[in-house]
Design an enzyme around this catalytic site. Structure first.
Site, PDB file in Angstrom:
ATOM      1  N   CYS A  71     -28.583  30.339   7.031  1.00  0.00           N
ATOM      2  CA  CYS A  71     -27.945  30.516   5.722  1.00  0.00           C
ATOM      3  C   CYS A  71     -28.789  30.034   4.545  1.00  0.00           C
ATOM      4  O   CYS A  71     -28.514  30.383   3.401  1.00  0.00           O
ATOM      5  CB  CYS A  71     -26.602  29.786   5.708  1.00  0.00           C
ATOM      6  N   HIS A  97     -23.705  24.511  -1.859  1.00  0.00           N
ATOM      7  CA  HIS A  97     -23.633  25.417  -0.713  1.00  0.00           C
ATOM      8  C   HIS A  97     -22.186  25.871  -0.545  1.00  0.00           C
ATOM      9  O   HIS A  97     -21.928  27.066  -0.406  1.00  0.00           O
ATOM     10  CB  HIS A  97     -24.155  24.717   0.533  1.00  0.00           C
ATOM     11  N   HIS A 118     -19.525  34.370   1.837  1.00  0.00           N
ATOM     12  CA  HIS A 118     -20.769  33.769   2.332  1.00  0.00           C
ATOM     13  C   HIS A 118     -21.749  34.883   2.680  1.00  0.00           C
ATOM     14  O   HIS A 118     -21.556  35.633   3.633  1.00  0.00           O
ATOM     15  CB  HIS A 118     -20.462  32.922   3.561  1.00  0.00           C
TER      16      HIS A 118
END
Length: 1017
Positions: free
Chosen positions: A163, A298, A336
């Site tokens: 990620c 994040h 995401h």
């Protein structure tokens, strides 16, 4: 640590097709999450995976023709690669550069993406493997394709740290810039949800949000919602960006990357590592935590992840400060984006710093109290935060599932330096000191096809019309830097945005191939024709001098060269009003000054002549332009010529007759003092002599129906009365060299050979007839110009050239065609030559204050071709038995509502949603016209269709393998095998034999036809 500037960016996210739409989504707190599209997978088949997520509307769209990618290769390419190619072009445009200008440069490409799902889905069965799929399914090729198609030679690499991939890519790009490995870098990431597989993993780990939405830092947070998109930024060293005058969104002050090491699990976050990477980034950036106004976190919306991240951030930011540090996460809007999550966060932060406002956070109204944000010096934004004047510092975090953490520090861009305006010289009465309102510019646009040009004309027209009314010069200058370099060119002049919008709309509505879409195959060949006597008038070129700083500078330079010899300013004589400019002492220097200044203006714009010709006095400016005389020497000679003329008795004149020399010969026998002064064409002759005699001839010619008109001159040039002027010139010692540009002599009526341009030449040139017709004929025959460009204060020579038949098929241009000519005519000249293939020095056309970047709408790619899609219904039985190459991706693009197609040798089941490539069809019988053209050509076309997957109608004789059909070395080898199979009589053809014949389909067919004929013999 040297600062890095973000000078360009592009993105496409769910609900936000570009950066403007992204900013709008953020500012209105939009939700980009929607249902799974029917063409991806059926949520009912996967009840453990949320039936919602963030999806692009056009993830399967690709303009393969633009990038010269064959349909077969496009179908085999990972959709991640296709999205990146589009985004890279648009990002480079957004940086204020035409992407093609970077070809051959050391520009680096750094791409973050995770997984490798396309390869698993397409290469899982060996029978499906093809060279195209092999290259198309590699993550490393994601960056390499950009470097290949853009011809970029700097570092090129893909990064997979899960990620955090895309923000790590930015970190590496910044390091490469600081190390001098590249001067420009493209960095970012991409993510496409090809299947629900990773969603199943999240669900099994208890990390999937039930509604498919990330709710970062909210009391309602229950996990991850997956999303997709692409984003790239263009990075440069700050000093380079400032020096080049580029727009800067934000500055990357520093960044850091670390790893969790051995934590509670390979996928478990580590608070202490996150805290350490933040602290390391701040040290490298040279800041303290209290300086950070907001952090783009994040923030995935998992309870554990948010808790650990807030604890780590609080340990750093919980220091005395005027106000809490704002905290947000774009995942609340988009979901995401996995490998592209970091670049989505970075672009959000850069836009916030650029607009000086931080968008509110979704779900801020339900803050999770267990995070203790206030106690840790942080807060969620329930409304947008306006940033104060001065520098603002922000930060971005991105953490990988496997423990690779990165943190970046950004700051607002420095204020741009104010351009200094042109200062007019003392005594220049018509020059303005600052850039004038309404300065004419040239708006340029280019595209790969006429239809693409129409599409982009409409897009630019809409964009320009939507701007506040104002001058067009900055838009034009920006278009010159950004919107050039593609095969089909458009250029139009405009003073204001309303005029420009109308011109763009009008061009799009026209028959583009005939009017606006120009595809030059070479640079224009321009001949300069310098006007002679009879064109002088008071105030000549005054509007151009007022409008064009460039022309002002060059006329001032010529004026300065003339002044020591003339004892006066010819500029003041020209613009001073009255008839002083017609006096013998000034008329010729004034005409010389205008001719030289115009030629030097054009040269500064990149318009250089392939040949020159001067009519009478115009030969002096032609000689300067050709490099035979320097400016000071020519100025001295012209003033000397004028001074001798001033002392001669007046009373002489000149008469332009619309007839050839022979028809007037009989009349001349009765007027012995009249001479032929110029032979301008078969029906254009100029006579010179006493005014009374010329008046008699004018009446006599009129009686015979022949048009004749007196010229506005002071003397009978090129006739015996001006013999003293010729003799004075003969005695001059002239510093001349051989011309460096072909010189058509109107003294000899041919191209100049070895003859020197000495005093004798200029003496004979003044006394003998002007042989314009013969000289221009020789120029056209020997230099093959495409354009005739007249240089003088009013048109004289272009009409003569047209009547003489020398301008057939040539375009005539005039940058100052009369008393009312302004900067528009000069701009139109440059526009016409750009359409014909010239790449001008655009900066020279604009005042310094107008050379400021304006953000233009990015290139609009063709959206007609969909190369990846999910089958919308039950799959038919495999058709591999009817295929020559089973499992090869289809060459045919297909719309979303296409008929069903066979997916390949293996049917996708509910465990693995299908990524459909329509079945490959045999080429079939050749078209009748191909068969009539010969069996060899038909065989070549069949082979090209099979290897490249092109529609047969696109495989023309003229089609070039590399530029038009997108062939590469692998496809060439496949083509070789197909051709040998179809033409067994040629045997095996070596690669060395084949390569020279690969210019086009036709050249290959001709080469093979010769081999067949040789074998038969």
């Amino acid at each position: 640590m040297e600062d890095i500037a973000i000078v360009g960016l592009d993105c496409a996210f769910p609900g936000a097709a570009d950066a403007d739409a992204y900013w709008d989504l953020l500012m209105r707190g939009g939700d980009a999450i929607g249902s799974v599209p029917a063409r991806r997978w059926d949520p009912d088949d996967f009840p453990g995976v949320p039936g919602a997520g963030g999806f692009l509307d056009d993830a399967d769209v690709f303009d393969a023709d633009f990038f010269s990618v064959s349909p077969r290769e496009a179908a085999a390419m990972d959709p991640h690669h296709r999205l990146l190619l589009h985004s890279a072009w648009r990002a480079l445009e957004d940086s204020g550069r035409a992407p093609g200008d970077l070809a051959g440069s050391d520009t680096g490409v750094f791409v973050g993406m995770m997984g490798g799902e396309w390869g698993r889905l397409t290469m899982g069965t060996p029978a499906r493997a093809t060279p195209q799929l092999g290259a198309g399914s590699s993550n490393g090729m994601a960056a390499n394709r950009i470097s290949y198609h853009f011809n970029l030679t700097g570092p090129s690499l893909a990064v997979d740290t899960a990620c955090s991939s895309s923000l790590v890519a930015v970190h590496l790009a910044a390091g490469a810039l600081r190390a001098g490995e590249c001067d420009t870098a493209l960095a970012g990431g991409v993510n496409v949800l090809l299947s629900p597989s990773l969603g199943l993993v999240y669900a099994q780990m208890g990390l999937a949000a039930s509604d498919g939405r990330c709710k970062p830092f909210s009391a309602d947070a229950d996990g991850i919602g997956r999303s997709e998109g692409v984003g790239l930024v263009v990075l440069r060293r700050l000093s380079d960006a400032v020096a080049d005058g580029q727009r800067i969104y934000a500055v990357l002050r520093g960044s850091a990357v670390n790893q969790d090491g051995r934590s509670n699990g390979v996928t478990a976050p580590n608070r202490w590592s996150q805290q350490a990477v933040v602290q390391a980034a701040y040290r490298r950036a040279g800041i303290t935590p209290d300086q950070v106004a907001f952090v783009e976190a994040h923030g995935t919306g998992t309870v554990l992840g948010d808790t650990i991240e807030c604890a780590a951030l609080g340990s750093v930011h919980g220091v005395p400060r005027p106000s809490p540090c704002a905290l947000g996460s774009v995942k609340g809007n988009l979901g995401h984006l996995e490998g592209a999550a970091g670049i989505a966060a970075l672009i959000k932060t850069a836009l916030a710093l650029h607009h000086r406002v931080v968008p509110a956070s979704r779900f801020a109204d339900r803050e999770n109290p267990q995070l203790q944000l206030a106690a840790r010096g942080m807060r969620l934004l329930k409304s947008p935060l306006r940033l104060p004047a001065g520098e603002t510092v922000a930060a971005v975090s991105s953490f990988g599932m496997g423990g690779t953490n990165t943190h970046a520090v950004l700051a607002t861009a420095p204020r741009p330096a104010v351009s200094r305006s042109y200062a007019a010289p003392a005594g220049a009465s018509v020059a303005g000191a600052a850039p004038r309102s309404g300065e004419t510019g040239v708006y340029t646009l280019s595209a790969d096809t006429p239809e693409a040009l129409r599409r982009n004309l409409l897009a630019q027209a809409e964009d320009v019309a939507g701007r506040p009314p104002g001058d067009a010069a900055r838009l034009c200058w920006s278009s010159n830097r950004i919107k050039t370099g593609l095969p089909y060119r458009f250029a139009v002049t405009a003073r204001d945005s309303a005029e420009l919008a109308d011109a763009l709309r009008g061009a799009a509505a026209d028959d583009l191939p005939a009017t606006a879409a120009h595809r030059p195959w070479a640079r224009p060949v321009v001949a300069f024709l310098f006007t002679g006597q009879g064109s002088v008038h008071a105030g000549m070129t005054a509007p151009l001098y007022r409008d064009s700083p460039l022309y002002r500078r060059h006329l001032d330079e010529v004026d300065a060269a003339l002044a020591p010899h003339l004892g006066a300013s010819v500029r003041e004589v020209i613009f001073g009003g009255g008839e002083r400019v017609h006096e013998p002492a000034f008329a010729q220097p004034a005409l010389f000054a205008v001719g030289c200044a115009l030629a030097r203006t054009l040269a500064a714009l990149g318009v250089t002549p392939a040949a020159v010709l001067g009519h009478s006095l115009g030969e002096y400016a032609a000689a300067v332009t050709a490099g035979a005389l320097d400016l000071d020497e020519a100025a001295r000679l012209v003033v000397r010529r004028a001074a001798v003329l001033r002392d001669l008795p007046d009373g002489g004149g000149m008469l332009a007759v619309r007839a050839g020399a022979e028809p007037v010969a009989e009349l001349l026998a009765g007027e012995p003092e009249v001479r032929i002064a110029a032979l301008n064409g078969p029906s254009d002759t100029v006579l010179s002599g006493p005014r009374e005699a010329l008046s008699r001839l004018e009446r006599a010619l009129g009686a015979r129906g022949v048009d004749a008109r007196p010229l506005d001159v002071t003397h009978a040039f090129h006739a015996p009365p001006t013999a003293p002027m010729a003799e004075a010139l003969r005695e001059e010692s002239v510093r001349a060299t051989a011309p460096t540009v072909p010189f058509a002599s109107t003294r000899y009526g041919r191209m100049l050979r070895e003859e020197p341009l000495d005093g004798a030449y200029w003496a004979d040139q003044a006394a003998q007839p002007v042989l314009f017709d013969a000289a221009l004929g020789a120029l056209v025959a020997e230099t093959f110009p495409t354009h005739l460009l007249e240089i003088g204060p009013r048109p004289q020579l272009l009409p003569l050239a047209g009547r003489a038949g020398h301008a057939a098929g040539l375009e005539g241009l005039h940058p100052a065609p009369g008393p009312e000519a302004t900067g528009r005519e000069l701009a139109e000249t440059v526009a016409a030559l750009h359409r014909a293939g010239l790449d001008p020095v655009w900066d020279a056309l604009y005042a310094p204050g107008h050379r400021a970047a304006e953000r233009l709408r990015p290139y609009v790619f063709c959206a007609d071709h969909h190369y990846w899609d999910r089958q919308s219904g039950p799959a038919p039985a495999p058709a591999s038995a009817t295929r020559q190459h089973p499992g090869t991706p289809s060459p045919e693009p297909h719309p979303p509502t296409r008929p069903e197609h066979a997916p390949g040798p293996e049917e996708p089941g509910p465990e693995e949603p299908g990524l459909v490539e329509p079945g490959l069809v045999e080429p079939g019988p050749a078209e009748p016209e191909l068969t009539e053209a010969g069996p060899v050509l038909a065989a070549v076309v069949d082979a090209v269709v099979e290897v490249g997957g092109h529609p047969r109608e696109r495989v023309l004789r003229e089609a070039r393998f590399y530029e038009d059909l997108g062939f590469d070395s692998v496809m060439i080898m496949q083509l070789k095998g197909r051709v040998e199979s179809r033409l067994p009589q040629i045997g095996e053809v070596s690669v060395q034999q084949l390569l020279p014949a690969l210019r086009s389909v036709g050249t290959l067919a001709d080469f093979l036809d010769d081999m067949v004929m040789a074998g038969a013999a």
